[in-house]
Design an enzyme around this catalytic site. Sequence first.
Site, PDB file in Angstrom:
ATOM      1  N   SER A  69      30.367  53.037  81.027  1.00 26.55           N
ATOM      2  CA  SER A  69      31.488  53.445  80.176  1.00 26.55           C
ATOM      3  C   SER A  69      32.786  52.840  80.687  1.00 26.55           C
ATOM      4  CB  SER A  69      31.588  54.971  80.225  1.00 26.55           C
ATOM      5  OG  SER A  69      32.814  55.406  79.718  1.00 26.55           O
ATOM      6  N   TYR A  82      31.696  63.184  85.144  1.00 27.42           N
ATOM      7  CA  TYR A  82      30.911  62.295  84.270  1.00 27.42           C
ATOM      8  C   TYR A  82      31.205  60.837  84.636  1.00 27.42           C
ATOM      9  CZ  TYR A  82      29.890  59.356  80.232  1.00 27.42           C
ATOM     10  OH  TYR A  82      29.452  58.321  79.434  1.00 27.42           O
ATOM     11  N   LYS A  88      28.800  57.696  86.392  1.00 23.83           N
ATOM     12  CA  LYS A  88      28.585  56.315  85.907  1.00 23.83           C
ATOM     13  C   LYS A  88      28.941  55.315  87.014  1.00 23.83           C
ATOM     14  CE  LYS A  88      27.119  57.208  81.836  1.00 23.83           C
ATOM     15  NZ  LYS A  88      25.754  56.874  81.456  1.00 23.83           N
TER      16      LYS A  88
HETATM   17  P1  NAD Z   1      23.267  61.113  73.378  1.00 21.08           P
HETATM   18  O1  NAD Z   1      23.452  62.433  74.056  1.00 21.08           O
HETATM   19  O2  NAD Z   1      23.291  61.072  71.905  1.00 21.08           O
HETATM   20  O3  NAD Z   1      21.901  60.443  73.884  1.00 21.08           O
HETATM   21  C1  NAD Z   1      21.383  60.648  75.171  1.00 21.08           C
HETATM   22  C2  NAD Z   1      19.917  61.014  75.031  1.00 21.08           C
HETATM   23  O4  NAD Z   1      19.371  61.235  76.332  1.00 21.08           O
HETATM   24  C3  NAD Z   1      19.681  62.295  74.221  1.00 21.08           C
HETATM   25  O5  NAD Z   1      18.744  62.058  73.199  1.00 21.08           O
HETATM   26  C4  NAD Z   1      19.143  63.284  75.250  1.00 21.08           C
HETATM   27  O6  NAD Z   1      18.224  64.205  74.681  1.00 21.08           O
HETATM   28  C5  NAD Z   1      18.510  62.362  76.267  1.00 21.08           C
HETATM   29  N1  NAD Z   1      18.430  62.936  77.614  1.00 21.08           N
HETATM   30  C6  NAD Z   1      19.364  63.654  78.284  1.00 21.08           C
HETATM   31  N2  NAD Z   1      18.910  64.003  79.491  1.00 21.08           N
HETATM   32  C7  NAD Z   1      17.653  63.485  79.606  1.00 21.08           C
HETATM   33  C8  NAD Z   1      16.673  63.528  80.625  1.00 21.08           C
HETATM   34  N3  NAD Z   1      16.890  64.177  81.772  1.00 21.08           N
HETATM   35  N4  NAD Z   1      15.490  62.898  80.410  1.00 21.08           N
HETATM   36  C9  NAD Z   1      15.245  62.255  79.231  1.00 21.08           C
HETATM   37  N5  NAD Z   1      16.148  62.201  78.234  1.00 21.08           N
HETATM   38  C10 NAD Z   1      17.335  62.810  78.423  1.00 21.08           C
HETATM   39  O7  NAD Z   1      24.363  60.127  73.971  1.00 21.08           O
HETATM   40  P2  NAD Z   1      24.826  58.686  73.462  1.00 21.08           P
HETATM   41  O8  NAD Z   1      26.178  58.833  72.879  1.00 21.08           O
HETATM   42  O9  NAD Z   1      23.768  58.042  72.695  1.00 21.08           O
HETATM   43  O10 NAD Z   1      25.006  57.956  74.851  1.00 21.08           O
HETATM   44  C11 NAD Z   1      23.972  57.187  75.440  1.00 21.08           C
HETATM   45  C12 NAD Z   1      24.421  56.697  76.801  1.00 21.08           C
HETATM   46  O11 NAD Z   1      25.628  55.946  76.659  1.00 21.08           O
HETATM   47  C13 NAD Z   1      24.730  57.822  77.789  1.00 21.08           C
HETATM   48  O12 NAD Z   1      24.280  57.434  79.061  1.00 21.08           O
HETATM   49  C14 NAD Z   1      26.233  57.908  77.763  1.00 21.08           C
HETATM   50  O13 NAD Z   1      26.762  58.399  78.966  1.00 21.08           O
HETATM   51  C15 NAD Z   1      26.621  56.452  77.537  1.00 21.08           C
HETATM   52  N6  NAD Z   1      27.948  56.317  76.903  1.00 21.08           N
HETATM   53  C16 NAD Z   1      28.184  56.966  75.735  1.00 21.08           C
HETATM   54  C17 NAD Z   1      29.440  56.870  75.149  1.00 21.08           C
HETATM   55  C18 NAD Z   1      29.727  57.604  73.865  1.00 21.08           C
HETATM   56  O14 NAD Z   1      30.884  57.800  73.552  1.00 21.08           O
HETATM   57  N7  NAD Z   1      28.756  58.001  73.079  1.00 21.08           N
HETATM   58  C19 NAD Z   1      30.444  56.095  75.747  1.00 21.08           C
HETATM   59  C20 NAD Z   1      30.153  55.423  76.932  1.00 21.08           C
HETATM   60  C21 NAD Z   1      28.893  55.536  77.512  1.00 21.08           C
HETATM   61  C1  UD1 Z   2      36.280  60.192  75.736  1.00 24.59           C
HETATM   62  C2  UD1 Z   2      35.905  60.348  77.180  1.00 24.59           C
HETATM   63  C3  UD1 Z   2      35.282  59.066  77.690  1.00 24.59           C
HETATM   64  C4  UD1 Z   2      34.120  58.633  76.805  1.00 24.59           C
HETATM   65  C5  UD1 Z   2      34.630  58.506  75.369  1.00 24.59           C
HETATM   66  C6  UD1 Z   2      33.509  58.142  74.443  1.00 24.59           C
HETATM   67  C7  UD1 Z   2      37.612  61.937  77.958  1.00 24.59           C
HETATM   68  C8  UD1 Z   2      38.756  62.154  78.891  1.00 24.59           C
HETATM   69  N1  UD1 Z   2      37.082  60.701  77.967  1.00 24.59           N
HETATM   70  O1  UD1 Z   2      37.257  59.215  75.663  1.00 24.59           O
HETATM   71  O2  UD1 Z   2      34.818  59.229  79.006  1.00 24.59           O
HETATM   72  O3  UD1 Z   2      33.593  57.403  77.246  1.00 24.59           O
HETATM   73  O4  UD1 Z   2      35.178  59.767  74.966  1.00 24.59           O
HETATM   74  O5  UD1 Z   2      33.920  58.051  73.114  1.00 24.59           O
HETATM   75  O6  UD1 Z   2      37.176  62.840  77.261  1.00 24.59           O
HETATM   76  N2  UD1 Z   2      42.035  62.999  70.024  1.00 24.59           N
HETATM   77  C9  UD1 Z   2      42.835  63.830  69.260  1.00 24.59           C
HETATM   78  N3  UD1 Z   2      42.266  64.946  68.722  1.00 24.59           N
HETATM   79  C10 UD1 Z   2      40.946  65.281  68.914  1.00 24.59           C
HETATM   80  C11 UD1 Z   2      40.135  64.413  69.682  1.00 24.59           C
HETATM   81  C12 UD1 Z   2      40.715  63.287  70.239  1.00 24.59           C
HETATM   82  O7  UD1 Z   2      44.020  63.574  69.069  1.00 24.59           O
HETATM   83  O8  UD1 Z   2      40.500  66.324  68.399  1.00 24.59           O
HETATM   84  C13 UD1 Z   2      42.631  61.756  70.572  1.00 24.59           C
HETATM   85  C14 UD1 Z   2      42.577  61.678  72.085  1.00 24.59           C
HETATM   86  O9  UD1 Z   2      43.714  62.269  72.658  1.00 24.59           O
HETATM   87  C15 UD1 Z   2      42.513  60.151  72.289  1.00 24.59           C
HETATM   88  C16 UD1 Z   2      41.743  59.646  71.067  1.00 24.59           C
HETATM   89  O10 UD1 Z   2      41.853  60.676  70.101  1.00 24.59           O
HETATM   90  O11 UD1 Z   2      43.799  59.590  72.247  1.00 24.59           O
HETATM   91  C17 UD1 Z   2      40.266  59.385  71.346  1.00 24.59           C
HETATM   92  O12 UD1 Z   2      39.699  60.557  71.945  1.00 24.59           O
HETATM   93  P1  UD1 Z   2      38.128  60.704  72.199  1.00 24.59           P
HETATM   94  O13 UD1 Z   2      37.381  60.376  70.969  1.00 24.59           O
HETATM   95  O14 UD1 Z   2      37.905  62.042  72.809  1.00 24.59           O
HETATM   96  O15 UD1 Z   2      37.782  59.559  73.238  1.00 24.59           O
HETATM   97  P2  UD1 Z   2      38.429  59.240  74.691  1.00 24.59           P
HETATM   98  O16 UD1 Z   2      39.376  60.285  75.100  1.00 24.59           O
HETATM   99  O17 UD1 Z   2      38.912  57.839  74.676  1.00 24.59           O
END
Ligand code: NAD
Ligand code: UD1
Length: 339
Positions: free
Chosen positions: A124, A149, A153
């Site tokens: 991330s 979190y 990572k």
């Molecule tokens: P998600 O929660 O939708 O998917 C994660 C999946 O992992 C889920 O289906 C969950 O059931 C499964 N899981 C959790 N713990 C497990 C375990 N112990 N064993 C097997 N399966 C398990 O999340 P996502 O948004 O698809 O994110 C996927 C990856 O990307 C994560 O590692 C997350 O940290 C990373 N990531 C996500 C975002 C985001 O905003 N979505 C941003 C940056 C990084």
């Molecule tokens: C968050 C996580 C980041 C993760 C990312 C994935 C935090 C501090 N960081 O980032 O680790 O990788 O999500 O998408 O939570 N906002 C509003 N109102 C809301 C929600 C959000 O104004 O109800 C604003 C926030 O202040 C920010 C922007 O929208 O400026 C994006 O927020 P969000 O979607 O939560 O993502 P991040 O904060 O960038």
Amino acid sequence: MKILVTGGLGYIGSHTSVKLIEAGYTPIIVDNLYNSKKSVLKRINEITGQQPLFYEADIRNKTDLKPIFAQHDIEAVIHFAGLKAVGESVKKPLAYYEVNVYGTITLLDVMSEYQVNNIIFSSSATVYGDKNPSPFIESYPTGNITNPYGWSKFMVEQCLMDLQKAEPEWSVTILRYFNPVGAHPSGLMGEDPQGVPNNLMPYISQVAIGKHGFLSIYGNDYPTKDGTGVRDYVHVEDLATGHVCALQKLNQSGTHIYNLGNGSGNSVLEVVSAFSKACGQQIPYKMMPRRAGDIAAFWSDASKAQKELNWQAHYQLEDMAKDSWRWQQKNPTGYPDEE
Ligand code: NAD
Ligand code: UD1
């Protein structure tokens, strides 16, 4: 070619599994259903005509994992499984370190035992912390992270780099996602948050569908174009394609780190405006104080992924809003328990 996809029923993993099938790979999904539902499999089938093999298994459990590696000739692992809620990680740090760090180490151990040395890891932009200027580039120092979190990572990245140094035959690809949003253009797959969403796009979607009265905008006094927070939103379809592109690094041992982002930032008000246009109604909002731990603005330099992976984001904010809204409308309560 068989690719093990941990967390493959989740938001990003499900979209990536579709792209893998479309590119001719055979995804094998491992998920413990902690944050996903089995009905995702049927949706993947509806889109691609193929239902991936699925194992309900926990990455922390070697006895779950070993038979899967024993039975299949796995070429690489794309590792999505983990916990991802920043706020929750502050309250339950050990759960985050256990699943994200210990779970990954367990997976790596089993991979080693079965001589599967290729991994693509979901990291991330949070690893860049709050001290680096935008655009973030891969060579920046990481750290200065404000929540467990993000540290989990950071720690996994370190484990992977150290492992690759110790065992040079490993190919490690670390993908640092910026802000993933959007949904499959069919409206069949999307983000299905449990409870009240913390992230911007899913919250706006739920305002549009009538689950919440208004959006709280956290801060309008940031030094940004309109005072609201700026982020690099990237369509989940683009992200999914990024993983397929990263598979081309398979045959090159080493550690490869890439930002996956659009390379530019949009403000909260711009997201609200794009979504209002997509759903044909004005999204009501109220200005609130800043959210603790937020950074004013960050976005990626995604040129390394373009140069080395031939990957670049194509979808614009308007597409992300349209696709999120289509998914929300077609699935107002998310995925069904059974289908
Ligand atoms: P998600 O929660 O939708 O998917 C994660 C999946 O992992 C889920 O289906 C969950 O059931 C499964 N899981 C959790 N713990 C497990 C375990 N112990 N064993 C097997 N399966 C398990 O999340 P996502 O948004 O698809 O994110 C996927 C990856 O990307 C994560 O590692 C997350 O940290 C990373 N990531 C996500 C975002 C985001 O905003 N979505 C941003 C940056 C990084
Ligand atoms: C968050 C996580 C980041 C993760 C990312 C994935 C935090 C501090 N960081 O980032 O680790 O990788 O999500 O998408 O939570 N906002 C509003 N109102 C809301 C929600 C959000 O104004 O109800 C604003 C926030 O202040 C920010 C922007 O929208 O400026 C994006 O927020 P969000 O979607 O939560 O993502 P991040 O904060 O960038």
